[in-house]
Design an enzyme around this catalytic site. Structure first.
Site, PDB file in Angstrom:
ATOM      1  N   CYS A 128       0.849  -1.192   0.000  1.00 29.81           N
ATOM      2  CA  CYS A 128       0.000   0.000   0.000  1.00 29.81           C
ATOM      3  C   CYS A 128       0.889   1.248   0.000  1.00 29.81           C
ATOM      4  CB  CYS A 128      -0.828  -0.062   1.271  1.00 29.81           C
ATOM      5  SG  CYS A 128      -1.646   1.459   1.642  1.00 29.81           S
ATOM      6  N   THR A 130      -0.675   4.392   0.223  1.00 35.38           N
ATOM      7  CA  THR A 130      -1.584   5.469   0.635  1.00 35.38           C
ATOM      8  C   THR A 130      -0.879   6.520   1.499  1.00 35.38           C
ATOM      9  OG1 THR A 130      -3.510   4.054   0.471  1.00 35.38           O
ATOM     10  CG2 THR A 130      -3.711   5.943   1.948  1.00 35.38           C
TER      11      THR A 130
HETATM   12  P1  5GP Z   1      -0.859  -6.823   4.010  1.00 37.40           P
HETATM   13  O1  5GP Z   1      -1.325  -8.031   4.771  1.00 37.40           O
HETATM   14  O2  5GP Z   1      -0.277  -7.191   2.687  1.00 37.40           O
HETATM   15  O3  5GP Z   1       0.050  -5.949   4.829  1.00 37.40           O
HETATM   16  O4  5GP Z   1      -2.153  -5.927   3.740  1.00 37.40           O
HETATM   17  C1  5GP Z   1      -3.253  -6.431   3.031  1.00 37.40           C
HETATM   18  C2  5GP Z   1      -4.273  -5.314   2.875  1.00 37.40           C
HETATM   19  O5  5GP Z   1      -3.725  -4.205   2.141  1.00 37.40           O
HETATM   20  C3  5GP Z   1      -5.499  -5.677   2.068  1.00 37.40           C
HETATM   21  O6  5GP Z   1      -6.427  -6.443   2.788  1.00 37.40           O
HETATM   22  C4  5GP Z   1      -6.053  -4.311   1.682  1.00 37.40           C
HETATM   23  O7  5GP Z   1      -6.829  -3.739   2.700  1.00 37.40           O
HETATM   24  C5  5GP Z   1      -4.782  -3.483   1.547  1.00 37.40           C
HETATM   25  N1  5GP Z   1      -4.458  -3.245   0.133  1.00 37.40           N
HETATM   26  C6  5GP Z   1      -4.369  -4.153  -0.866  1.00 37.40           C
HETATM   27  N2  5GP Z   1      -4.005  -3.567  -2.021  1.00 37.40           N
HETATM   28  C7  5GP Z   1      -3.874  -2.248  -1.752  1.00 37.40           C
HETATM   29  C8  5GP Z   1      -3.534  -1.112  -2.547  1.00 37.40           C
HETATM   30  O8  5GP Z   1      -3.222  -1.194  -3.728  1.00 37.40           O
HETATM   31  N3  5GP Z   1      -3.540   0.081  -1.920  1.00 37.40           N
HETATM   32  C9  5GP Z   1      -3.865   0.210  -0.602  1.00 37.40           C
HETATM   33  N4  5GP Z   1      -3.876   1.415  -0.069  1.00 37.40           N
HETATM   34  N5  5GP Z   1      -4.145  -0.842   0.185  1.00 37.40           N
HETATM   35  C10 5GP Z   1      -4.163  -2.051  -0.385  1.00 37.40           C
END
Ligand code: 5GP
Length: 287
Positions: A128, A130
């Site tokens: 992400c 953001t």
């Molecule tokens: P991780 O377990 O990889 O740290 O986080 C997974 C979460 O990241 C997902 O469930 C979703 O909420 C968030 N996420 C997935 N793709 C994106 C993206 O392209 N941008 C953002 N801001 N969040 C994402």
């Protein structure tokens, strides 16, 4: 005048569990399954409350097949059309989990307007961007502690979504009060993920990308719309084989956390949790 909230907000890496006296003799005595009855729909759930993220690469049928053996579930990645969603929402008002938020007042608002499960997390995800693109976010451990408190006060439930990078982080999310923990990056790179294994500089890798990355937006809507920026990364992650081994590692870690703090059930973990603030999570000597 803009306000600056100077209260300290923490991430998973900033804390460790304080070990507590325990009468548990073996990790195998720990029960990780939970049963919930949801506030608004009155539906019930039973299982180990860990969810594979609904991202292209992790929200697959293959993932669901393995995870369901362990009573974990998989949020499917399928992109539905707006009409399909509308029809679904009209016929199943009981399922429209809401999110993503990071503050107690938004959790309360969503639960009072009919949501059962609120997803918590803005910007903690492994792919992400953001926080970089928008400057918006909230350290995930504090977000979970605060949102769980608000949700539980109304008999609602929360999912800690994103930011877990090792089994200990999953345990910390539960310790902080999450009812469910959702993860993408920790499940990436396995046989059950979408995409081919490719050789890169003598190493096997698989592609993993955010659902707001250029890669996903090109795939689904023909590119990033002019009025917005992509908020996700595309990365190559090391190939990790069968996800079964990773699941065992996560569940084994979680059982072990429970024995260290004297929780016989996952349900008791947050009540048995005292976090201590740390400056270093683990030794970096051989990293
Ligand atoms: P991780 O377990 O990889 O740290 O986080 C997974 C979460 O990241 C997902 O469930 C979703 O909420 C968030 N996420 C997935 N793709 C994106 C993206 O392209 N941008 C953002 N801001 N969040 C994402």
């Amino acid at each position: 005048m803009p306000r600056v909230d100077a209260d300290l907000k923490l991430d998973f890496k900033d804390v460790l569990f304080r070990p507590k006296r325990s009468s548990l003799k073996s990790r195998s005595e720990v029960d990780l399954a939970r049963t919930f009855t949801f506030r608004n729909s009155k539906q019930t759930y039973h299982g180990i409350p860990i969810i594979a993220a609904n991202m292209d690469t992790t929200g697959t049928f293959e993932m669901a097949r393995v995870l369901s053996k362990h009573t974990l579930f998989t949020a499917m990645q399928k992109h539905y059309s707006l009409d399909e969603w509308k029809t679904f929402a009209v016929n199943h008002p009981e399922c429209l989990e809401a999110g993503n938020v990071v503050t107690g007042e938004m959790v309360e608002e969503l639960i009072l307007s009919g949501a059962d499960i609120i997803k918590v997390g803005i910007g903690p995800g492994s792919v992400c961007t953001t926080r970089i693109k928008t400057g918006v976010g909230y350290p995930q451990l504090s977000a979970v502690i605060e949102c769980a408190d608000s949700a539980h006060g109304l008999k609602g439930h929360i999912i800690s979504d994103g930011g877990c990078s090792c089994p200990g982080d999953v345990a910390k999310a539960f310790g902080a009060g999450a009812d469910f923990v959702m993860m993408g990056g920790m499940l990436a790179g396995h046989d059950q993920c979408l995409g081919e294994v490719v050789q890169k500089d003598g190493k096997k890798v698989k592609l993993f990308y955010g659902m707001s990355s250029d890669t996903a937006m090109k795939k689904y809507v023909g590119g990033v719309a002019e009025y917005r920026a992509s908020e996700g990364r595309t990365v190559e992650v090391p190939y990790r084989g069968d996800v079964e081994n990773t699941i065992r590692d996560i569940l084994g870690g979680l059982r072990s956390t429970c024995t260290y703090v004297g929780a016989a059930k996952l349900k008791e973990l947050s009540r048995r949790t005292t976090f201590i603030r740390v400056t270093q999570q683990a030794s970096t000597m051989f990293h």
